[in-house]
Motif scaffolding. Structure first.
Motif, short mmCIF file in Angstrom:
data_model
loop_
_atom_site.label_atom_id
_atom_site.label_comp_id
_atom_site.label_asym_id
_atom_site.label_seq_id
_atom_site.Cartn_x
_atom_site.Cartn_y
_atom_site.Cartn_z
N THR A 54 0.80 -1.31 0.06
CA THR A 54 0.10 -0.09 -0.13
C THR A 54 0.86 1.14 -0.01
OG1 THR A 54 -0.22 0.17 2.39
CG2 THR A 54 -2.16 -1.07 1.26
N GLY A 55 0.31 2.29 -0.34
CA GLY A 55 1.04 3.61 0.07
C GLY A 55 0.72 4.56 -1.44
N GLU A 56 1.77 5.62 -1.51
CA GLU A 56 1.43 6.33 -2.34
C GLU A 56 3.01 6.75 -3.25
OE1 GLU A 56 0.13 11.19 -2.32
OE2 GLU A 56 -0.52 9.75 -0.92
N LEU A 57 3.14 6.77 -4.39
CA LEU A 57 3.90 6.94 -5.34
C LEU A 57 3.72 8.27 -6.26
CD1 LEU A 57 4.49 3.23 -6.42
CD2 LEU A 57 5.75 4.39 -4.50
N THR A 58 4.01 9.44 -5.77
CA THR A 58 3.51 10.33 -6.61
C THR A 58 4.35 10.59 -8.24
OG1 THR A 58 3.64 11.67 -4.41
CG2 THR A 58 3.51 12.89 -6.64
N TYR A 59 5.32 10.39 -8.10
CA TYR A 59 6.09 10.16 -9.36
C TYR A 59 6.83 9.03 -9.48
CZ TYR A 59 4.81 15.20 -9.82
OH TYR A 59 4.23 16.32 -9.94
N GLY A 60 6.85 8.17 -8.52
CA GLY A 60 7.75 7.01 -8.42
C GLY A 60 7.11 5.57 -9.18
N ARG A 61 7.80 4.68 -9.25
CA ARG A 61 7.68 3.45 -9.86
C ARG A 61 7.95 2.21 -9.14
NH1 ARG A 61 11.74 3.67 -13.95
NH2 ARG A 61 13.11 2.63 -12.45
N LEU A 62 6.97 1.46 -9.04
CA LEU A 62 7.01 0.04 -8.37
C LEU A 62 7.03 -0.87 -9.27
CD1 LEU A 62 6.57 -1.64 -5.52
CD2 LEU A 62 4.34 -1.19 -5.93
N THR A 63 7.72 -2.14 -9.04
CA THR A 63 7.84 -3.05 -9.59
C THR A 63 7.94 -4.53 -8.62
OG1 THR A 63 9.05 -2.47 -11.45
CG2 THR A 63 9.21 -4.68 -11.54
#
Length: 107
Positions: free
Chosen positions: A92-101
């Motif tokens: 869970t969470g927040e990635l404003t301009y981030g990338r998750l793989t």
């Protein structure tokens, strides 16, 4: 943290809840050889700019439906449902301009 890098790999102990809060940074969590005593674990991410890679053990699953993003991206190559006897990770969470793989280990 404001910026930097977090890398966990090898035989580290994974807590039931892991929180990562970065303004700028790179996060790599390799769970493939980690000591995990819980059938489910929660990872909470707060990342404004940067990337996060989560490597799961073979057969593990993950659900990243609780991750919000504005201009970032979320890619989950692992199964999205819990399997009996296998680790399941809730991200869970927040990635404003981030990338998750999220992917399973290739080993």
């Amino acid at each position: 943290m404001t910026g930097g890098r977090v890398r966990r790999a090898g035989g580290w102990q994974v807590p039931r809840l892991l929180r990562i809060d970065f303004e700028y940074g790179k996060v790599r969590l390799d769970l493939s050889q980690a000591l995990i005593r819980h059938p489910e674990t929660d990872i909470e991410l707060r990342l404004t700019y940067g990337s996060t890679a989560i490597v799961l053990p073979p057969g593990a699953s993950a659900n990243a439906d609780g991750v919000r993003t504005e201009w970032g991206s979320v890619t989950c190559e692992a199964a999205g449902y819990a399997r009996p006897g296998k680790l399941h990770v809730h991200v869970t969470g927040e990635l404003t301009y981030g990338r998750l793989t999220i992917r399973n280990s290739r080993r």
